[in-house]
Design a protein around this motif. Structure first.
Motif, PDB file in Angstrom:
ATOM      1  N   LEU A 191       0.847  -1.190   0.000  1.00 49.33           N
ATOM      2  CA  LEU A 191       0.000   0.000   0.000  1.00 49.33           C
ATOM      3  C   LEU A 191       0.880   1.238   0.000  1.00 49.33           C
ATOM      4  O   LEU A 191       1.591   1.513   0.967  1.00 49.33           O
ATOM      5  N   SER A 192       0.838   1.976  -1.101  1.00 51.14           N
ATOM      6  CA  SER A 192       1.546   3.248  -1.176  1.00 51.14           C
ATOM      7  C   SER A 192       0.567   4.357  -0.835  1.00 51.14           C
ATOM      8  O   SER A 192      -0.515   4.449  -1.418  1.00 51.14           O
ATOM      9  N   THR A 193       0.924   5.204   0.122  1.00 49.59           N
ATOM     10  CA  THR A 193       0.009   6.253   0.554  1.00 49.59           C
ATOM     11  C   THR A 193       0.781   7.407   1.161  1.00 49.59           C
ATOM     12  O   THR A 193       1.892   7.235   1.660  1.00 49.59           O
ATOM     13  N   HIS A 194       0.177   8.609   1.094  1.00 49.83           N
ATOM     14  CA  HIS A 194       0.720   9.765   1.793  1.00 49.83           C
ATOM     15  C   HIS A 194      -0.063  10.039   3.073  1.00 49.83           C
ATOM     16  O   HIS A 194       0.267  10.964   3.816  1.00 49.83           O
ATOM     17  N   ILE A 195      -1.104   9.256   3.330  1.00 48.48           N
ATOM     18  CA  ILE A 195      -1.953   9.477   4.493  1.00 48.48           C
ATOM     19  C   ILE A 195      -1.404   8.641   5.645  1.00 48.48           C
ATOM     20  O   ILE A 195      -1.612   7.425   5.713  1.00 48.48           O
ATOM     21  N   LEU A 196      -0.685   9.286   6.565  1.00 50.39           N
ATOM     22  CA  LEU A 196       0.031   8.552   7.598  1.00 50.39           C
ATOM     23  C   LEU A 196      -0.893   7.771   8.537  1.00 50.39           C
ATOM     24  O   LEU A 196      -0.572   6.626   8.882  1.00 50.39           O
ATOM     25  N   PRO A 197      -2.045   8.316   8.979  1.00 53.77           N
ATOM     26  CA  PRO A 197      -2.920   7.501   9.832  1.00 53.77           C
ATOM     27  C   PRO A 197      -3.418   6.238   9.141  1.00 53.77           C
ATOM     28  O   PRO A 197      -3.730   5.248   9.800  1.00 53.77           O
ATOM     29  N   GLU A 198      -3.473   6.288   7.814  1.00 49.47           N
ATOM     30  CA  GLU A 198      -3.908   5.111   7.059  1.00 49.47           C
ATOM     31  C   GLU A 198      -2.957   3.939   7.267  1.00 49.47           C
ATOM     32  O   GLU A 198      -3.381   2.780   7.334  1.00 49.47           O
ATOM     33  N   VAL A 199      -1.682   4.238   7.387  1.00 52.93           N
ATOM     34  CA  VAL A 199      -0.688   3.195   7.604  1.00 52.93           C
ATOM     35  C   VAL A 199      -0.911   2.525   8.955  1.00 52.93           C
ATOM     36  O   VAL A 199      -0.883   1.295   9.073  1.00 52.93           O
ATOM     37  N   GLN A 200      -1.151   3.324   9.977  1.00 57.52           N
ATOM     38  CA  GLN A 200      -1.313   2.773  11.319  1.00 57.52           C
ATOM     39  C   GLN A 200      -2.588   1.948  11.463  1.00 57.52           C
ATOM     40  O   GLN A 200      -2.623   0.987  12.227  1.00 57.52           O
ATOM     41  N   THR A 201      -3.644   2.324  10.724  1.00 54.39           N
ATOM     42  CA  THR A 201      -4.915   1.605  10.852  1.00 54.39           C
ATOM     43  C   THR A 201      -5.023   0.421   9.906  1.00 54.39           C
ATOM     44  O   THR A 201      -5.852  -0.465  10.125  1.00 54.39           O
ATOM     45  N   THR A 202      -4.196   0.376   8.864  1.00 57.24           N
ATOM     46  CA  THR A 202      -4.387  -0.609   7.800  1.00 57.24           C
ATOM     47  C   THR A 202      -3.242  -1.607   7.693  1.00 57.24           C
ATOM     48  O   THR A 202      -3.465  -2.762   7.332  1.00 57.24           O
ATOM     49  N   CYS A 203      -2.031  -1.194   8.005  1.00 57.03           N
ATOM     50  CA  CYS A 203      -0.849  -1.989   7.656  1.00 57.03           C
ATOM     51  C   CYS A 203      -0.314  -2.799   8.841  1.00 57.03           C
ATOM     52  O   CYS A 203      -0.572  -2.495  10.001  1.00 57.03           O
ATOM     53  N   ASP A 204       0.436  -3.846   8.486  1.00 53.92           N
ATOM     54  CA  ASP A 204       1.160  -4.643   9.472  1.00 53.92           C
ATOM     55  C   ASP A 204       2.601  -4.168   9.618  1.00 53.92           C
ATOM     56  O   ASP A 204       3.202  -4.292  10.681  1.00 53.92           O
ATOM     57  N   ARG A 205       3.145  -3.647   8.503  1.00 52.30           N
ATOM     58  CA  ARG A 205       4.517  -3.153   8.511  1.00 52.30           C
ATOM     59  C   ARG A 205       4.567  -1.838   7.754  1.00 52.30           C
ATOM     60  O   ARG A 205       3.718  -1.547   6.935  1.00 52.30           O
ATOM     61  N   VAL A 206       5.602  -1.051   8.026  1.00 48.81           N
ATOM     62  CA  VAL A 206       5.770   0.227   7.347  1.00 48.81           C
ATOM     63  C   VAL A 206       7.215   0.364   6.891  1.00 48.81           C
ATOM     64  O   VAL A 206       8.149  -0.046   7.602  1.00 48.81           O
ATOM     65  N   GLN A 207       7.387   0.912   5.690  1.00 41.77           N
ATOM     66  CA  GLN A 207       8.707   1.253   5.175  1.00 41.77           C
ATOM     67  C   GLN A 207       8.672   2.700   4.709  1.00 41.77           C
ATOM     68  O   GLN A 207       7.691   3.146   4.109  1.00 41.77           O
ATOM     69  N   ILE A 208       9.751   3.414   4.989  1.00 42.50           N
ATOM     70  CA  ILE A 208       9.892   4.793   4.528  1.00 42.50           C
ATOM     71  C   ILE A 208      11.129   4.864   3.653  1.00 42.50           C
ATOM     72  O   ILE A 208      12.208   4.408   4.039  1.00 42.50           O
ATOM     73  N   ILE A 209      10.959   5.432   2.465  1.00 45.16           N
ATOM     74  CA  ILE A 209      12.070   5.592   1.536  1.00 45.16           C
ATOM     75  C   ILE A 209      12.364   7.073   1.386  1.00 45.16           C
ATOM     76  O   ILE A 209      11.453   7.898   1.338  1.00 45.16           O
ATOM     77  N   ASN A 210      13.643   7.421   1.352  1.00 39.74           N
ATOM     78  CA  ASN A 210      14.049   8.808   1.178  1.00 39.74           C
ATOM     79  C   ASN A 210      15.345   8.848   0.387  1.00 39.74           C
ATOM     80  O   ASN A 210      16.266   8.079   0.657  1.00 39.74           O
ATOM     81  N   LYS A 211      15.399   9.702  -0.612  1.00 35.02           N
ATOM     82  CA  LYS A 211      16.568   9.781  -1.502  1.00 35.02           C
ATOM     83  C   LYS A 211      16.933   8.417  -2.061  1.00 35.02           C
ATOM     84  O   LYS A 211      18.105   8.081  -2.222  1.00 35.02           O
ATOM     85  N   GLY A 212      15.920   7.589  -2.316  1.00 35.77           N
ATOM     86  CA  GLY A 212      16.154   6.292  -2.927  1.00 35.77           C
ATOM     87  C   GLY A 212      16.558   5.195  -1.971  1.00 35.77           C
ATOM     88  O   GLY A 212      16.720   4.051  -2.377  1.00 35.77           O
ATOM     89  N   GLU A 213      16.709   5.499  -0.689  1.00 30.92           N
ATOM     90  CA  GLU A 213      17.150   4.518   0.295  1.00 30.92           C
ATOM     91  C   GLU A 213      16.060   4.255   1.325  1.00 30.92           C
ATOM     92  O   GLU A 213      15.346   5.180   1.722  1.00 30.92           O
ATOM     93  N   LEU A 214      15.955   3.011   1.776  1.00 29.92           N
ATOM     94  CA  LEU A 214      15.044   2.699   2.868  1.00 29.92           C
ATOM     95  C   LEU A 214      15.641   3.233   4.162  1.00 29.92           C
ATOM     96  O   LEU A 214      16.731   2.825   4.569  1.00 29.92           O
ATOM     97  N   VAL A 215      14.926   4.150   4.807  1.00 24.99           N
ATOM     98  CA  VAL A 215      15.417   4.733   6.055  1.00 24.99           C
ATOM     99  C   VAL A 215      14.664   4.185   7.264  1.00 24.99           C
ATOM    100  O   VAL A 215      15.052   4.439   8.401  1.00 24.99           O
ATOM    101  N   LEU A 216      13.585   3.446   7.014  1.00 22.64           N
ATOM    102  CA  LEU A 216      12.865   2.793   8.106  1.00 22.64           C
ATOM    103  C   LEU A 216      12.155   1.572   7.553  1.00 22.64           C
ATOM    104  O   LEU A 216      11.526   1.625   6.502  1.00 22.64           O
ATOM    105  N   SER A 217      12.283   0.451   8.237  1.00 23.10           N
ATOM    106  CA  SER A 217      11.533  -0.761   7.923  1.00 23.10           C
ATOM    107  C   SER A 217      11.186  -1.401   9.258  1.00 23.10           C
ATOM    108  O   SER A 217      12.053  -1.927   9.948  1.00 23.10           O
ATOM    109  N   GLU A 218       9.902  -1.346   9.607  1.00 29.61           N
ATOM    110  CA  GLU A 218       9.510  -1.723  10.952  1.00 29.61           C
ATOM    111  C   GLU A 218       8.089  -2.252  10.963  1.00 29.61           C
ATOM    112  O   GLU A 218       7.253  -1.858  10.141  1.00 29.61           O
TER     113      GLU A 218
END
Length: 329
Positions: A191-218
């Motif tokens: 699920l690609s989204t810009h709505i941050l609360p959507e991630v917390q209510t919908t997802c099991d895991r979250v990844q954040i990418i910045n400048k082409g690199e994964l900066v968070l995978s949790e």
């Protein structure tokens, strides 16, 4: 979770000329997982999604979809994917049934099974009573449902959803989120989204990418622990120099906040509250507030993606040589 990986991305990279849009990205998705994929504009998120869906060739690395190498066996790998782009590929002049029959044919579902596949997709997406209606006459929310139905009509193990709730009203958003959770029980969902609360209510895991690199995978559970991070909010009538507080045992850094308070980040196992209280009394700082602070997902996102990056994902024209694909259409 012991189920086999549905998606394995290893050391993925992508160049546009000299610009590296994706840098050594690796992750996996398993059945029953909904992965939230976040990133600011230009961070490489859309490029990564296009590569995983087989619409753009990587410059390096490998992608395996349910056991099929996307580069070595693209037809088999792509058959395992259902994809909903940000702008659903709908034909407004067709009825829902006509369009889903067309999508079933594109997915090589045998003619004898297309009606069954269509009805199953409609039932999953709450479209049972819309089969004879023109897509152009449906509300935005129901058009999104049709977009999801076309993505799952061939029962793919992997479903990729790009901004599926953009432009929907709150009731429609809630319904689509519930649908995504249901899909996550049987599929692996990105699920690609810009709505941050959507991630917390919908997802099991979250990844954040910045400048082409994964900066968070949790995991979401791990993210919740991270949000209850080791930090304090403090306020003084006579604010001491930040350097003094930074020298308190266990303190990692001190940051001023907009309301005159300070945020003190400390080691998780070493809470400096008692030492700060002792020093405040001894030095007459006039401490009038000290409490544990809680980070929001928005704050974590901003902390990890604060530096501006070039927006390569909205480039209107890419040289033909940069867009050559090693995968079949």
């Amino acid at each position: 979770m012991n189920t086999a990986a549905l998606v394995e991305v290893k050391n993925l990279s992508r160049f546009y000329g000299a610009l590296q849009a994706v840098k050594d990205v690796s992750f996996t998705i398993r059945q029953g997982e909904v992965l939230g994929f976040l990133g600011p504009n230009g961070a490489g998120k859309t490029t990564t999604m296009q590569i995983i869906s087989g619409n753009l060739a990587p410059s390096g690395g490998s992608i395996t979809i349910n056991g099929h190498d996307l580069l070595e066996d693209p037809r088999a790998a792509k058959s395992q994917i259902g994809y909903l782009p940000e702008n659903p590929p709908l034909y407004r002049e067709l009825t829902v049934d006509e369009y889903l029959d067309y999508r079933a044919a594109l997915s090589r579902i045998p003619l004898a099974r297309r009606k069954q596949a269509r009805n199953h997709a409609k039932a999953r997406c709450g479209l049972e009573n819309t089969g004879g209606r023109l897509i152009g006459n449906l509300s935005k929310g129901y058009q999104q449902r049709v977009g999801i139905a076309q993505a799952i009509i061939h029962l793919p193990p992997v479903v990729i959803l790009d901004e599926p709730t953009v432009g929907l009203d709150p009731i429609q958003i809630r319904e689509i989120r519930l649908l995504i959770r249901e899909l996550g029980e049987e599929h692996g969902v990105i699920l690609s989204t810009h709505i941050l609360p959507e991630v917390q209510t919908t997802c099991d895991r979250v990844q954040i990418i910045n400048k082409g690199e994964l900066v968070l995978s949790e995991s979401i559970d791990g993210l919740e622990k991270h949000m209850k991070s080791a930090s304090l909010t403090v306020a003084f009538h006579r604010v001491p120099a930040l350097e003094i507080l930074e020298k308190v045992p266990g303190v990692n850094s001190v940051q001023p906040e907009t309301n005159g308070r300070l945020r003190i980040f400390h080691e998780p196992e070493r809470n400096p509250t008692e030492e700060i209280l002792r020093m405040a009394v001894k030095k007459n700082w006039g401490l009038y507030e000290i409490r544990p602070a809680r980070l929001s997902l928005e704050q974590i996102f901003l902390d990890l993606t604060t530096e501006a990056v070039p927006n390569i994902e909205t480039t209107t024209e890419i040289p033909a040589s940069a867009n050559e694909s090693r995968t079949e259409p």
